[in-house]
Scaffold this motif. Sequence first.
Motif, PDB file in Angstrom:
ATOM      1  N   TRP A  96       0.411  -1.586  11.089  1.00  0.00           N
ATOM      2  CA  TRP A  96       0.913  -2.927  10.611  1.00  0.00           C
ATOM      3  C   TRP A  96       1.482  -2.845   9.333  1.00  0.00           C
ATOM      4  CZ3 TRP A  96      -0.137  -5.231   5.885  1.00  0.00           C
ATOM      5  CH2 TRP A  96       0.168  -6.547   5.814  1.00  0.00           C
ATOM      6  N   GLY A  97       2.710  -3.722   9.141  1.00  0.00           N
ATOM      7  CA  GLY A  97       3.516  -3.481   7.928  1.00  0.00           C
ATOM      8  C   GLY A  97       4.401  -2.235   7.541  1.00  0.00           C
ATOM      9  N   GLU A  98       4.256  -1.302   8.562  1.00  0.00           N
ATOM     10  CA  GLU A  98       5.002  -0.072   8.403  1.00  0.00           C
ATOM     11  C   GLU A  98       6.524  -0.449   8.609  1.00  0.00           C
ATOM     12  OE1 GLU A  98       3.437   4.179   9.376  1.00  0.00           O
ATOM     13  OE2 GLU A  98       2.844   2.771  10.860  1.00  0.00           O
ATOM     14  N   LEU A  99       6.719  -1.317   9.645  1.00  0.00           N
ATOM     15  CA  LEU A  99       8.379  -1.189   9.864  1.00  0.00           C
ATOM     16  C   LEU A  99       8.958  -2.097   8.814  1.00  0.00           C
ATOM     17  CD1 LEU A  99       8.424  -1.776  13.776  1.00  0.00           C
ATOM     18  CD2 LEU A  99       9.229   0.082  12.410  1.00  0.00           C
ATOM     19  N   SER A 100       8.227  -3.175   8.279  1.00  0.00           N
ATOM     20  CA  SER A 100       9.053  -4.131   7.259  1.00  0.00           C
ATOM     21  C   SER A 100       8.803  -3.734   5.919  1.00  0.00           C
ATOM     22  CB  SER A 100       8.089  -5.697   7.505  1.00  0.00           C
ATOM     23  OG  SER A 100       6.874  -5.402   6.965  1.00  0.00           O
ATOM     24  N   GLY A 101       7.934  -2.952   5.661  1.00  0.00           N
ATOM     25  CA  GLY A 101       7.633  -2.051   4.313  1.00  0.00           C
ATOM     26  C   GLY A 101       6.518  -3.217   3.503  1.00  0.00           C
ATOM     27  N   TYR A 102       6.176  -4.208   4.336  1.00  0.00           N
ATOM     28  CA  TYR A 102       5.240  -4.965   3.380  1.00  0.00           C
ATOM     29  C   TYR A 102       3.727  -4.348   3.021  1.00  0.00           C
ATOM     30  CZ  TYR A 102       3.065  -9.518   2.534  1.00  0.00           C
ATOM     31  OH  TYR A 102       2.207 -10.482   1.865  1.00  0.00           O
ATOM     32  N   ARG A 103       3.293  -3.456   3.971  1.00  0.00           N
ATOM     33  CA  ARG A 103       2.204  -2.989   3.287  1.00  0.00           C
ATOM     34  C   ARG A 103       2.269  -2.022   2.157  1.00  0.00           C
ATOM     35  NH1 ARG A 103      -1.573   0.728   7.316  1.00  0.00           N
ATOM     36  NH2 ARG A 103      -2.315  -1.158   7.840  1.00  0.00           N
ATOM     37  N   LYS A 104       3.292  -1.345   1.900  1.00  0.00           N
ATOM     38  CA  LYS A 104       3.817  -0.697   0.655  1.00  0.00           C
ATOM     39  C   LYS A 104       3.774  -1.730  -0.427  1.00  0.00           C
ATOM     40  CE  LYS A 104       7.017   2.565  -1.418  1.00  0.00           C
ATOM     41  NZ  LYS A 104       8.449   2.845  -1.557  1.00  0.00           N
ATOM     42  N   GLU A 105       4.576  -2.819  -0.059  1.00  0.00           N
ATOM     43  CA  GLU A 105       4.735  -3.805  -1.021  1.00  0.00           C
ATOM     44  C   GLU A 105       3.282  -4.363  -1.674  1.00  0.00           C
ATOM     45  OE1 GLU A 105       6.427  -8.247  -1.260  1.00  0.00           O
ATOM     46  OE2 GLU A 105       7.735  -6.768  -0.034  1.00  0.00           O
ATOM     47  N   LEU A 106       2.379  -4.637  -0.466  1.00  0.00           N
ATOM     48  CA  LEU A 106       0.935  -5.255  -0.994  1.00  0.00           C
ATOM     49  C   LEU A 106       0.500  -3.964  -1.593  1.00  0.00           C
ATOM     50  CD1 LEU A 106      -0.177  -7.113   2.177  1.00  0.00           C
ATOM     51  CD2 LEU A 106       0.514  -7.875  -0.132  1.00  0.00           C
ATOM     52  N   TYR A 107       0.428  -2.679  -1.352  1.00  0.00           N
ATOM     53  CA  TYR A 107      -0.256  -1.711  -2.074  1.00  0.00           C
ATOM     54  C   TYR A 107       0.177  -1.652  -3.497  1.00  0.00           C
ATOM     55  CZ  TYR A 107      -1.619   2.954  -3.476  1.00  0.00           C
ATOM     56  OH  TYR A 107      -1.962   3.983  -4.358  1.00  0.00           O
ATOM     57  N   GLU A 108       1.627  -1.596  -3.774  1.00  0.00           N
ATOM     58  CA  GLU A 108       2.034  -1.609  -5.195  1.00  0.00           C
ATOM     59  C   GLU A 108       1.678  -3.063  -5.767  1.00  0.00           C
ATOM     60  OE1 GLU A 108       6.329  -1.191  -4.253  1.00  0.00           O
ATOM     61  OE2 GLU A 108       6.153   0.898  -3.886  1.00  0.00           O
ATOM     62  N   ARG A 109       1.733  -4.049  -5.384  1.00  0.00           N
ATOM     63  CA  ARG A 109       1.287  -5.298  -6.082  1.00  0.00           C
ATOM     64  C   ARG A 109      -0.438  -5.102  -6.400  1.00  0.00           C
ATOM     65  NH1 ARG A 109      -0.786 -10.202  -3.052  1.00  0.00           N
ATOM     66  NH2 ARG A 109      -2.362  -8.706  -2.701  1.00  0.00           N
ATOM     67  N   ASN A 110      -1.062  -4.504  -5.566  1.00  0.00           N
ATOM     68  CA  ASN A 110      -2.673  -4.503  -5.853  1.00  0.00           C
ATOM     69  C   ASN A 110      -2.858  -3.307  -6.996  1.00  0.00           C
ATOM     70  OD1 ASN A 110      -3.015  -6.440  -3.905  1.00  0.00           O
ATOM     71  ND2 ASN A 110      -3.659  -4.744  -2.302  1.00  0.00           N
TER      72      ASN A 110
END
Length: 87
Positions: free
Chosen positions: A39-53
């Motif tokens: 989940w989120g790998e293709l869109s980059g959203y997972r990385k974005e949430l990780y950085e926000r957190n």
Amino acid sequence: MKYINANTILPDALIEELQEYVQAGYIYIPAKDEQHKSWGELSGYRKELYERNEIIIKKYKNGVSIEELAEEYYLSVYAIRKIIYQK
């Protein structure tokens, strides 16, 4: 996910075989295990949430209160606590 007309990519024999099971319906064909993306790998959203957190955690360690973080990031106090105490 976009839909593709089977007539444009599959051979006639395969379409006829599939029509024995489904006609004028939708079939989900999953990716092979080795090609499956999390989940989120293709869109980059997972990385974005990780950085926000990580930023939230850093701010908390520098003295910003949970309530202030909740307001700044439009999250509940519960969500901020979950982020902070996950590590």
